[in-house]
Design a protein around this motif. Sequence first.
Motif, PDB file in Angstrom:
ATOM      1  N   UNK A 512     118.184  31.405   3.002  1.00 20.84           N
ATOM      2  CA  UNK A 512     117.262  31.954   2.067  1.00 20.84           C
ATOM      3  C   UNK A 512     117.669  33.018   1.155  1.00 20.84           C
ATOM      4  N   UNK A 513     118.417  34.095   1.725  1.00 20.54           N
ATOM      5  CA  UNK A 513     119.182  35.089   1.033  1.00 20.54           C
ATOM      6  C   UNK A 513     120.203  34.451  -0.027  1.00 20.54           C
ATOM      7  N   UNK A 514     121.002  33.558   0.356  1.00 25.37           N
ATOM      8  CA  UNK A 514     122.083  32.703  -0.530  1.00 25.37           C
ATOM      9  C   UNK A 514     121.386  32.163  -1.399  1.00 25.37           C
ATOM     10  N   UNK A 515     120.260  31.480  -1.341  1.00 28.98           N
ATOM     11  CA  UNK A 515     119.467  30.762  -2.105  1.00 28.98           C
ATOM     12  C   UNK A 515     119.018  31.843  -3.303  1.00 28.98           C
ATOM     13  N   UNK A 516     118.468  32.940  -2.947  1.00 22.81           N
ATOM     14  CA  UNK A 516     118.161  34.058  -4.057  1.00 22.81           C
ATOM     15  C   UNK A 516     119.195  34.244  -5.083  1.00 22.81           C
ATOM     16  N   UNK A 517     120.546  34.485  -4.212  1.00 20.02           N
ATOM     17  CA  UNK A 517     121.644  35.088  -5.198  1.00 20.02           C
ATOM     18  C   UNK A 517     121.918  33.847  -5.949  1.00 20.02           C
ATOM     19  N   UNK A 518     121.607  32.637  -5.520  1.00 21.46           N
ATOM     20  CA  UNK A 518     121.966  31.541  -6.404  1.00 21.46           C
ATOM     21  C   UNK A 518     120.751  31.256  -7.862  1.00 21.46           C
ATOM     22  N   UNK A 519     119.702  31.373  -7.197  1.00 22.68           N
ATOM     23  CA  UNK A 519     118.613  31.332  -7.983  1.00 22.68           C
ATOM     24  C   UNK A 519     118.809  32.512  -9.131  1.00 22.68           C
ATOM     25  N   UNK A 520     119.252  33.585  -8.944  1.00 21.24           N
ATOM     26  CA  UNK A 520     119.506  34.578 -10.131  1.00 21.24           C
ATOM     27  C   UNK A 520     120.709  34.259 -10.913  1.00 21.24           C
ATOM     28  N   UNK A 521     121.555  33.457 -10.304  1.00 21.48           N
ATOM     29  CA  UNK A 521     122.765  32.989 -11.304  1.00 21.48           C
ATOM     30  C   UNK A 521     122.183  31.869 -12.419  1.00 21.48           C
ATOM     31  N   UNK A 522     121.422  31.416 -12.017  1.00 24.15           N
ATOM     32  CA  UNK A 522     120.681  30.304 -12.586  1.00 24.15           C
ATOM     33  C   UNK A 522     119.317  30.401 -13.142  1.00 24.15           C
ATOM     34  N   UNK A 523     119.183  31.892 -13.531  1.00 23.60           N
ATOM     35  CA  UNK A 523     117.776  32.356 -13.728  1.00 23.60           C
ATOM     36  C   UNK A 523     117.320  32.203 -15.292  1.00 23.60           C
ATOM     37  N   UNK A 524     118.497  32.031 -16.211  1.00 25.85           N
ATOM     38  CA  UNK A 524     118.059  31.924 -17.623  1.00 25.85           C
ATOM     39  C   UNK A 524     117.454  30.488 -18.027  1.00 25.85           C
ATOM     40  N   UNK A 525     116.324  30.811 -18.859  1.00 31.90           N
ATOM     41  CA  UNK A 525     115.622  29.765 -19.262  1.00 31.90           C
ATOM     42  C   UNK A 525     115.557  29.730 -20.557  1.00 31.90           C
ATOM     43  N   UNK A 526     115.889  28.556 -21.366  1.00 27.98           N
ATOM     44  CA  UNK A 526     116.029  28.558 -22.875  1.00 27.98           C
ATOM     45  C   UNK A 526     114.756  27.932 -23.445  1.00 27.98           C
ATOM     46  N   UNK A 527     114.776  28.634 -24.774  1.00 25.40           N
ATOM     47  CA  UNK A 527     113.965  28.002 -25.670  1.00 25.40           C
ATOM     48  C   UNK A 527     114.583  26.500 -26.369  1.00 25.40           C
ATOM     49  N   UNK A 528     114.078  26.009 -27.311  1.00 27.20           N
ATOM     50  CA  UNK A 528     114.586  24.906 -27.988  1.00 27.20           C
ATOM     51  C   UNK A 528     115.682  25.395 -28.503  1.00 27.20           C
ATOM     52  N   UNK A 529     115.773  26.257 -29.163  1.00 27.31           N
ATOM     53  CA  UNK A 529     117.013  26.877 -29.883  1.00 27.31           C
ATOM     54  C   UNK A 529     118.154  27.025 -29.038  1.00 27.31           C
ATOM     55  N   UNK A 530     117.933  27.262 -27.549  1.00 26.65           N
ATOM     56  CA  UNK A 530     118.842  27.689 -26.847  1.00 26.65           C
ATOM     57  C   UNK A 530     119.041  29.231 -26.390  1.00 26.65           C
ATOM     58  N   UNK A 531     118.179  30.200 -27.195  1.00 25.44           N
ATOM     59  CA  UNK A 531     118.028  31.350 -26.886  1.00 25.44           C
ATOM     60  C   UNK A 531     117.305  31.554 -25.712  1.00 25.44           C
ATOM     61  N   UNK A 532     117.109  32.587 -24.854  1.00 26.94           N
ATOM     62  CA  UNK A 532     116.550  32.660 -23.714  1.00 26.94           C
ATOM     63  C   UNK A 532     115.078  33.200 -23.700  1.00 26.94           C
ATOM     64  N   UNK A 533     114.045  32.656 -22.999  1.00 21.73           N
ATOM     65  CA  UNK A 533     112.977  33.299 -22.820  1.00 21.73           C
ATOM     66  C   UNK A 533     112.921  33.998 -21.372  1.00 21.73           C
ATOM     67  N   UNK A 534     113.629  33.541 -20.534  1.00 23.68           N
ATOM     68  CA  UNK A 534     114.047  34.575 -19.410  1.00 23.68           C
ATOM     69  C   UNK A 534     115.570  34.703 -19.272  1.00 23.68           C
ATOM     70  N   UNK A 535     115.676  35.942 -19.127  1.00 24.62           N
ATOM     71  CA  UNK A 535     117.077  36.441 -19.245  1.00 24.62           C
ATOM     72  C   UNK A 535     118.154  35.707 -18.199  1.00 24.62           C
ATOM     73  N   UNK A 536     119.382  35.793 -18.510  1.00 28.29           N
ATOM     74  CA  UNK A 536     120.400  35.335 -17.753  1.00 28.29           C
ATOM     75  C   UNK A 536     120.605  36.437 -16.477  1.00 28.29           C
ATOM     76  N   UNK A 537     120.832  36.020 -15.054  1.00 28.76           N
ATOM     77  CA  UNK A 537     121.156  36.537 -14.130  1.00 28.76           C
ATOM     78  C   UNK A 537     120.616  38.259 -14.091  1.00 28.76           C
ATOM     79  N   UNK A 538     119.529  38.400 -14.011  1.00 27.39           N
ATOM     80  CA  UNK A 538     118.990  39.858 -14.302  1.00 27.39           C
ATOM     81  C   UNK A 538     119.371  40.679 -12.891  1.00 27.39           C
ATOM     82  N   UNK A 539     119.451  40.166 -11.878  1.00 28.62           N
ATOM     83  CA  UNK A 539     119.828  40.959 -10.617  1.00 28.62           C
ATOM     84  C   UNK A 539     121.401  41.337 -10.706  1.00 28.62           C
TER      85      UNK A 539
END
Length: 670
Positions: A512-539
């Motif tokens: 579970x802890x390893x998955x949370x690290x992995x989730x953080x690395x894949x945290x970025x969520x883009x708008x249609x333009x590609x700019x983020x509405x959720x930032x990349x890797x905040x932790x």
Amino acid sequence: MRRLKTRSVAVVLAAVGVLAAGCTNAPPPEPGQQPAEDAPVSLPGEGVPQVTPQPTEMTRLGDDIAVHGTVEVIVDPIADQPTIDLATQVLRMAGASEVLVRQPGQRSPEADLRIRIGGRNSPMIVKGLQAMHYGAPANMDPESYVLAASGGEDPALIIGAGDPAGVYYGVQTLRQIASPGRIAGVGVLDEPAMPNRGAIEGFYGPPWTHQERMDQLAFYGDMKLNTYIYAPKDDPYHREQWDQPYPPEKLAEVQELIGQAQRHHVRFTYALSPGNSICYSDPAHFQALLAKLQVMYDSGVRDFSLPLDDISYTSWNCSGDQQAYGAPSEEAAGRAQADLLNRVQHEFVDTHPGSTPLQFVPTEYSDVEDSGYKTAIREVLDPRVLVMWTGDGVIPPRITVEDARKAEQVWGRKLFLWDNYPVNDFDGSAGRLLLGPYAKRQNGLSEQLTGAVVNPMNQAAASKVVEIGAADFAWNDEKFDPKRASRAAAEYLAGDRFAGGEPGLTADPKTADALLVFFDLNHMAPLASGSPWQDPAPELARRLESFRAGWQNGTRDQALEDLRRYARAIADAPEQIRRGAAADFVADSEPWLTATDRWGDALLATVDGLRARTDGEEGAARDAFQRAEEAADRAGALQADPTQVRPEGPIMLADGVLDTFVRRAPSTLT
């Protein structure tokens, strides 16, 4: 909807008993902590296990119940066979050597534990709750349930509900409060905030396999999601050949999905999308549409949708529509569509017992501005028809209560949310796996929407991360916490699951802890333009910022030690996930796990180089930085497989955070 929190019957609590060993989740240890969000993670109260979706009300009621020997389950007819089977499976996994299922009035004198499951007002449930001094409303809304469990000298467990779905959900909660050898002594009063909750398979690109769809439907049951909208763009009989009957083998597959949905209390919503070729005024087209819906009704479907999205209203598909509605325009299209929808509602839905109101995806589905099209729909469309809406934007950066209110005004009704997250079928999402939390959906939306479904990724199993958060939000948006939901997703994929791989009652904390690290690395969520509405890797970004501060203020040794610990967590996460997480999630995530392997090596080598530099060993530092550059180049060379995701592109992982640090550190940290 009446909310349980306003009930007049008081809950009388027994004395607080021992804590539920093995059930209560603790905050995750370093270094695999939850990605940072605005609000702190909310944890259960003392002795109360974590349940997802989070119940309306849960409190410690008494001692835990020991599970061993023979367990007798007394059920009345409201509990269907899948519910009984689930209860039996949970009890065996919790430690029962034998589970006996009885009808009311039958008893086994040798049972070590008796469990009662039935209608809220059945005599055995009423008497059982009275004996436990646990109050609950006599009349419960659909899908609501009460669960009361208390151990001690006379252990008892009661699950009561107003309908079969509520009973099933009560047993799903039993699954989560059970651990090896025991059931937590808690009282639960629970009901969904939204009546429609689930997913719409509406993405472009590589389709889910039949087995993935079967697994998703079982998973929806686990998460108390009650809606699956079948709208796969890859199914030609859904869109391009909407007026053609299914071949027997394809129909058999769809019918198997319908049966799977029913077993897990999921409403299979059949969507037919005729907009690219339908002639609204042609009686033959209307009859072809009804014939297609009739086949699905005969197969067990009671929920239907007519998506008219991603089509043009600048031309008609036949000259008859020009005569009936005039020159092509947004207003004319709205009138034609409303007429079609009204006929389907009145001539099909209303004449087929058990059918729910028709659902509809409008051509204008992503804004809050009035138009001639919306005016026509607002004035002509039967008010019972559920209209879907994606928020203020096809992929909105947030969805607020005010957005929903504005949309209600222009559509003339409360709307059904089609949430385009975590879908990754657009150019701005190329190369990304979207594992950030379900976030920036405002608490209180349940009062403004008729329901919410998410549009998942091409990767079915990986979509569960966001689907779990969406389930938590739709069930109880008032208490929703994105960080808590992400932790729940990690635990589900780390072993505390039924549908996704081998079943289990407890999660492996390292996975579970390893998955949370992995989730953080894949945290970025883009708008249609590609700019983020959720930032990349905040932790990771937070840790790198802390490292830079330590490097500059003179505490370099501690800063290097802290960063190396997290770099090691990144480097080790892929192998831990491969060993301990659900196999289908691993398969979906493999390109990004490989990228994590390589970027983890790059970060470790960068830290080694900085350590050598602080020790005055510049030659060793250069060698380490060279290793880091080579690992980063190998990571950057990875490409998404076009057979697995659309659109393909370089694998993106913590971009702008991890790559920037690795490539700039040798020249900027001196």
